[in-house]
Design an enzyme around this catalytic site. Sequence first.
Site, PDB file in Angstrom:
ATOM      1  N   ASP A 208       0.862  -1.188   0.000  1.00 54.74           N
ATOM      2  CA  ASP A 208       0.000   0.000   0.000  1.00 54.74           C
ATOM      3  C   ASP A 208       0.900   1.240   0.000  1.00 54.74           C
ATOM      4  OD1 ASP A 208       0.989   0.328   2.567  1.00 54.74           O
ATOM      5  OD2 ASP A 208      -0.938   0.035   3.565  1.00 54.74           O
ATOM      6  N   ALA A 209       0.338   2.401   0.164  1.00 59.85           N
ATOM      7  CA  ALA A 209       1.108   3.650   0.112  1.00 59.85           C
ATOM      8  C   ALA A 209       2.166   3.743   1.209  1.00 59.85           C
ATOM      9  CB  ALA A 209       0.160   4.847   0.196  1.00 59.85           C
TER      10      ALA A 209
END
Length: 146
Positions: free
Chosen positions: A23-24
């Site tokens: 994810d980020a």
Amino acid sequence: MTSTDTSPSVFKHPIRIYWEDTDAGGIVFYANYLKFFERTRTEWLRALGFGQQVLRNESGGMFVVSETAVKYHSPARLDDTLIVTAQLQHGGKASLTIAQRAYLRTPGQSPTSDRLLAEGTIRLGWVDSTTLKPGRIPAPVLEALK
């Protein structure tokens, strides 16, 4: 197929975590473990000479995932190396049940110190590659997996 001290039938596949797996924040959560499990099962079948194209062309069928049960324990992070395993739990006439696990491999540490990140049971069904109707798994495929 590679083996372990506890079971000679466990296939092990290393996977390096890249940006597209996270994810980020650089963390791998539940859904990507399914992708890692799929990649490992594919490599296991290829190592035995049964890639999906070979199965379709020579046996007229293919494996499809019909059921999954995954237990998530802990996230992996960007640049981690995972060891993902696959082992046949049950082989029937029309389906296979595969146990899979993902472990975090710590550089410089013994494999006994690997940390379990996720584990699952995946059921694969055999279908005709043209009609997509269930069928029998060819005997040579079942024998190679045992």
